[in-house]
Motif scaffolding. Structure first.
Motif, PDB file in Angstrom:
ATOM      1  N   VAL A  24       0.833  -1.201   0.000  1.00  0.00           N
ATOM      2  CA  VAL A  24       0.000   0.000   0.000  1.00  0.00           C
ATOM      3  C   VAL A  24       0.870   1.254   0.000  1.00  0.00           C
ATOM      4  O   VAL A  24       0.538   2.248  -0.648  1.00  0.00           O
ATOM      5  N   ALA A  25       1.992   1.222   0.710  1.00  0.00           N
ATOM      6  CA  ALA A  25       2.901   2.364   0.714  1.00  0.00           C
ATOM      7  C   ALA A  25       3.417   2.641  -0.706  1.00  0.00           C
ATOM      8  O   ALA A  25       3.537   3.803  -1.124  1.00  0.00           O
ATOM      9  N   GLU A  26       3.717   1.566  -1.451  1.00  0.00           N
ATOM     10  CA  GLU A  26       4.143   1.728  -2.840  1.00  0.00           C
ATOM     11  C   GLU A  26       3.042   2.348  -3.688  1.00  0.00           C
ATOM     12  O   GLU A  26       3.286   3.246  -4.502  1.00  0.00           O
ATOM     13  N   ILE A  27       1.835   1.849  -3.515  1.00  0.00           N
ATOM     14  CA  ILE A  27       0.705   2.361  -4.289  1.00  0.00           C
ATOM     15  C   ILE A  27       0.451   3.826  -3.971  1.00  0.00           C
ATOM     16  O   ILE A  27       0.218   4.644  -4.870  1.00  0.00           O
ATOM     17  N   THR A  33      -2.882   8.016  -3.189  1.00  0.00           N
ATOM     18  CA  THR A  33      -4.255   7.638  -2.872  1.00  0.00           C
ATOM     19  C   THR A  33      -4.657   7.948  -1.432  1.00  0.00           C
ATOM     20  O   THR A  33      -5.841   8.106  -1.138  1.00  0.00           O
ATOM     21  N   GLY A  34      -3.695   7.985  -0.518  1.00  0.00           N
ATOM     22  CA  GLY A  34      -4.024   8.191   0.881  1.00  0.00           C
ATOM     23  C   GLY A  34      -4.657   6.980   1.532  1.00  0.00           C
ATOM     24  O   GLY A  34      -5.385   7.097   2.526  1.00  0.00           O
ATOM     25  N   ASN A 228     -10.693   0.927  -5.382  1.00  0.00           N
ATOM     26  CA  ASN A 228     -10.314   1.238  -6.771  1.00  0.00           C
ATOM     27  C   ASN A 228      -8.914   0.735  -7.123  1.00  0.00           C
ATOM     28  O   ASN A 228      -8.512   0.817  -8.290  1.00  0.00           O
ATOM     29  N   PHE A 229      -8.189   0.234  -6.120  1.00  0.00           N
ATOM     30  CA  PHE A 229      -6.814  -0.207  -6.349  1.00  0.00           C
ATOM     31  C   PHE A 229      -6.601  -1.651  -5.910  1.00  0.00           C
ATOM     32  O   PHE A 229      -5.486  -2.069  -5.640  1.00  0.00           O
ATOM     33  N   ALA A 230      -7.706  -2.409  -5.868  1.00  0.00           N
ATOM     34  CA  ALA A 230      -7.650  -3.782  -5.368  1.00  0.00           C
ATOM     35  C   ALA A 230      -6.690  -4.652  -6.162  1.00  0.00           C
ATOM     36  O   ALA A 230      -5.981  -5.492  -5.608  1.00  0.00           O
ATOM     37  N   ASP A 231      -6.619  -4.460  -7.489  1.00  0.00           N
ATOM     38  CA  ASP A 231      -5.727  -5.274  -8.321  1.00  0.00           C
ATOM     39  C   ASP A 231      -4.261  -5.033  -7.984  1.00  0.00           C
ATOM     40  O   ASP A 231      -3.430  -5.941  -8.101  1.00  0.00           O
ATOM     41  N   PHE A 232      -3.940  -3.816  -7.565  1.00  0.00           N
ATOM     42  CA  PHE A 232      -2.555  -3.521  -7.172  1.00  0.00           C
ATOM     43  C   PHE A 232      -2.258  -4.066  -5.781  1.00  0.00           C
ATOM     44  O   PHE A 232      -1.162  -4.574  -5.522  1.00  0.00           O
ATOM     45  N   GLU A 242       3.399   0.366 -13.371  1.00  0.00           N
ATOM     46  CA  GLU A 242       2.598   1.588 -13.378  1.00  0.00           C
ATOM     47  C   GLU A 242       3.454   2.801 -13.033  1.00  0.00           C
ATOM     48  O   GLU A 242       3.251   3.886 -13.581  1.00  0.00           O
ATOM     49  N   ALA A 243       4.427   2.622 -12.134  1.00  0.00           N
ATOM     50  CA  ALA A 243       5.324   3.713 -11.775  1.00  0.00           C
ATOM     51  C   ALA A 243       6.162   4.143 -12.954  1.00  0.00           C
ATOM     52  O   ALA A 243       6.406   5.328 -13.189  1.00  0.00           O
TER      53      ALA A 243
END
Length: 249
Positions: A24-27, A33-34, A228-232, A242-243
């Motif tokens: 999550v920190a990466e995302i 996204t917070g 909205n970011f479940a796949d990541f 993505e980065a």
């Protein structure tokens, strides 16, 4: 001089929490996204019926909130969140409708499911001879898992109806899940239980004698604003890729 050593929790649950926290920190770094990660639980309940063979459990908090007066203990997934289940328990109980003082059972306890309130307490064993499944969107996490794993007849059982403590139950004997199911606040979640009934099946509470209820409880992790970011979060999409794409934009 005294040395201070760090203590690392190497349990399976802690390892999962740390992995999700890092991901999550990466995302958050890529998408800003917070998202916030916290330990959490999920609880969904269904009324036991003598005529049903398939039970469909609510997953979303919004759906559960519509009947909070009748089912005050339920806890679902918020619209924008995802919940990752690490371990699970299926219980049965007898209760008064709308009350929150529930005494969960991991077997058909004849002192809870009595002749005065239940058709036949032994028929409740059908719930521990069935199977359950979980599908989220198009992904099948649990196709057909036996509920026998949830049957736990404690060494110390309730021996008197007046024994308020009931059986030896401390709530921590959960079944580990593998893979970890992910419940999404923005997906079609289907948590189902299938049992086999028979002629004269009588597991439900008698008329006017409260309710017999079957419940699924999961201990796990909630990612707030993660729907909205479940796949990541689950690794189905690459954060690194993505980065790189974001850097080229």
């Amino acid at each position: 001089m005294n040395k201070i050593y760090g203590v690392f929790d190497t349990t399976r649950a802690r390892a999962a929490y740390d992995t999700i926290l890092a991901r999550v920190a990466e995302i958050n770094g890529v998408f800003d996204t917070g998202m916030i990660v916290n330990e959490d639980y999920f609880l969904s309940e269904q009324l036991i019926s003598d005529s049903k063979t398939v039970y469909k459990f609510d997953v979303l908090a919004q759906t559960m909130d519509a009947d909070r007066q009748s089912w005050p203990n339920q806890k679902g997934v918020q619209n924008n969140d995802i919940f990752i289940g690490l371990c699970m328990l299926m219980t049965i109980d007898h209760r008064e409708e709308g009350k929150s003082n529930i005494l969960p059972q991991t077997y058909p306890n004849p002192y809870q499911f009595t002749a005065a309130n239940t058709g036949n307490f032994e028929d409740l064993y059908a719930f521990y001879s069935g199977n359950w499944g979980l599908t989220v969107g198009s992904r099948v996490y649990i196709p057909n898992m036996s509920t026998r794993l949830f049957l736990d007849v404690p060494q110390t059982q309730q021996s008197l109806a007046a024994n308020a403590n009931g059986s030896q139950f401390n709530g921590n004997k959960l079944v580990e899940l593998d893979p970890y199911p992910v419940l999404s606040g923005k997906a079609d979640n289907k948590l189902t239980l299938n049992i086999n009934t028979y002629e004269d099946f009588a597991a439900a509470a008698l008329a006017g004698q409260g309710q017999n209820v079957v419940s699924f409880f999961m201990k796990g992790i909630t990612v707030q604003n993660g729907a909205n970011f479940a796949d990541f979060v689950t690794g189905m999409k690459s954060i690194t890729r993505e980065a790189i794409l974001a850097a080229k934009r």
